[in-house]
Design an enzyme around this catalytic site. Structure first.
Site, PDB file in Angstrom:
ATOM      1  N   SER A 139       1.151  -1.261  -0.044  1.00  0.00           N
ATOM      2  CA  SER A 139       0.007  -0.038   0.086  1.00  0.00           C
ATOM      3  C   SER A 139       0.925   1.083  -0.020  1.00  0.00           C
ATOM      4  CB  SER A 139      -1.013  -0.027   1.347  1.00  0.00           C
ATOM      5  OG  SER A 139      -2.008   0.911   1.237  1.00  0.00           O
ATOM      6  N   GLU A 140       0.619   2.273  -1.091  1.00  0.00           N
ATOM      7  CA  GLU A 140       1.892   3.145  -1.100  1.00  0.00           C
ATOM      8  C   GLU A 140       1.925   4.066  -0.004  1.00  0.00           C
ATOM      9  OE1 GLU A 140      -0.600   2.479  -3.440  1.00  0.00           O
ATOM     10  OE2 GLU A 140      -1.641   4.433  -4.155  1.00  0.00           O
ATOM     11  N   ASN A 141       1.081   4.181   0.840  1.00  0.00           N
ATOM     12  CA  ASN A 141       1.289   5.117   1.844  1.00  0.00           C
ATOM     13  C   ASN A 141       2.330   4.661   2.852  1.00  0.00           C
ATOM     14  OD1 ASN A 141      -0.747   3.015   2.497  1.00  0.00           O
ATOM     15  ND2 ASN A 141      -1.151   4.163   4.583  1.00  0.00           N
TER      16      ASN A 141
END
Lengths: 233, 219
Positions: free
Chosen positions: B46-48
């Site tokens: 998840s890119e966060n």
């Protein structure tokens, strides 16, 4: 304050020196890991014409969104915005400027800015509106665009714990943009849930070394959840 | 019949391999997580800043500091790692993610993708999509084949502002699975009961149709 002790007692002191027209780099992703009390202080202070570098712009009544109410923000440099009605209204009225920046490029702009690197090449955005007007260079048969890094007059950061020297650790995905923001401010202010004595945090677990940090303050946090998703237990 | 969202997710899941690190976009791509084959180990990025995203939390587990890129509360699986946004995009831009699945408005025969901006409508931003398509080698785009008005989304040239250029090789629509090569779409599979003629009719860009186009099979 003396020696390496960065701890301050009031939010007024935390944002002292912030003036109209300055650039502020803010940590946070959505409403997660945002320096909510430092934002509230900027609202109270009423500083205007600010440029904010932040992945998002909060919601109507929380996060950076609260600074839209009194039109304190002149420009946003963000990857994703518009979760609030006021934002849309001011954007369409031409009262607010937005520079949309790919999320990875935004993180790298902060990281590079803090590391003294003025610009970098990336494939992200080549051949898209983001790449328009930017220098293109080919490396190993692939095209890259030149992106300039970002520094701020202030960086506002949300940590989990800090020691009095300003060494910071973050909690879970509240880390996000905070460590890069911390490196890129001329004055970096970190608000945390707990302040401990030097030595209580293991040197190997420090995520932001105190050298980047100018002021540390302990706050209490609402930690609002944007999308509450659950499964049945 | 056109594939349902769940069937599209099921079909994409067949591209997963044991040991893959995978980034799933919002919408249909998110559903792929429900169809990871039994016994296969896949880590969701998840890119966060989370590698090893788990299911949504129970009411007791909810934690404001644990969210995914869609800003939903999530959990982490055993063996997960959590890191900064710069680290997260180093993984993405450095080509370390094995498979990226994301939605789009349009793709074209040259592998261009448009997914973030419709001129005249409010522009909210590209988030991490431009980084994902520029950084990944193995990307699957999931989208409907044509608009509600029947206009093809598989084009000779994208009409909307691009998210990335020359980066898409695989497209799964509600009608077909296609690959992009040498300036054309190559029809590889069709949805059960969907005719080749219908796919041809709804594909505006150059389409290569082999003699045999197998139907997808769903249990």
């Amino acid at each position: 304050m003396s020696g390496f002790n960065k701890v301050i007692d009031s939010y007024e002191e935390a944002m002292a020196g912030l003036e109209d027209g300055m650039t502020v780099i803010a940590g946070g992703f959505g409403l997660c890991g945002i320096p909510e009390n430092l934002i509230a202080e900027i609202k109270r202070k009423g500083t205007k014409e600010l440029t904010f570098v932040s992945n998002n712009c909060g919601v109507d009544d929380f996060g950076l969104g609260v600074l839209l109410v009194d039109r304190q923000i002149k420009k946003m440099i963000s990857s994703y915005v518009g979760e609030n009605a006021l934002f849309e209204q001011q954007l369409l009225a031409g009262e607010l400027e937005v520079e949309l920046t790919p999320q990875g490029t935004l993180a790298e702009k902060m990281r590079a800015g803090g590391a003294g690197i003025p610009a970098f090449f990336t494939a992200t955005g080549y051949g898209t509106p983001v790449g328009e007007g930017k220098e293109v260079r080919e490396f190993n048969g692939r095209n890259y665009i030149l992106e300039e890094s970002i520094t701020g007059d202030f960086a506002i950061v949300k940590g989990w714990k800090a020691d009095t020297y300003g060494n910071v650790v973050y909690r879970d995905t509240a880390q996000n943009f905070n460590p890069m923001a911390a490196t890129a401010g001329k004055i970096t202010v970190v608000e945390v849930e707990e302040i401990v004595e030097p030595g209580e945090l293991s040197p190997t677990e420090i995520q932001t070394p105190g050298i980047y940090v100018n002021r540390v303050i302990k706050g209490t946090f609402e930690k609002r959840i944007e999308q509450r998703t659950v499964r049945q237990s | 019949m056109a594939l349902s969202r769940e069937q599209m997710a099921q079909r994409v899941a067949r591209e997963l391999q044991d040991g893959y690190y995978v980034n799933l976009g919002i919408g249909i791509p998110t559903l792929v997580a429900n169809y990871i084959p039994e016994g296969m180990e896949v880590m969701l990025q998840s890119e966060n800043g989370l590698l090893g995203m788990g299911p949504f939390p129970t009411e007791d587990e909810i934690d404001a500091d644990m969210i995914n890129a869609g800003k939903q509360t999530v959990t982490a699986v055993t063996g997960a790692s959590i890191f900064s946004s710069a680290e997260s995009f180093a993984m993405i831009r450095g080509g370390h993610v094995d498979l990226t699945v994301l939605g789009a408005f349009e793709v074209d025969v040259n592998g261009n993708i448009a997914s973030w901006m419709i001129p005249g409508k409010l522009i909210k931003g590209m988030g991490g999509a431009m980084d994902l398509v520029a950084g990944a080698d193995n990307i699957i785009v999931t989208m409907t084949h044509a608009s509600k008005h029947g206009e093809s989304k598989l084009l000779t040239e994208c009409s909307l502002p691009l998210t990335g250029s020359g980066c898409i090789k695989k497209v799964l629509t509600d009608l077909a699975y296609l690959e992009i090569e040498d300036g054309a779409f190559h029809l590889k599979e069709r949805a059960p009961g969907v005719s080749v003629e219908e796919i041809v009719e709804k594909t505006e860009g150059k389409l290569i149709v082999p003699d045999e186009v197998p139907e997808m099979v769903f249990e």
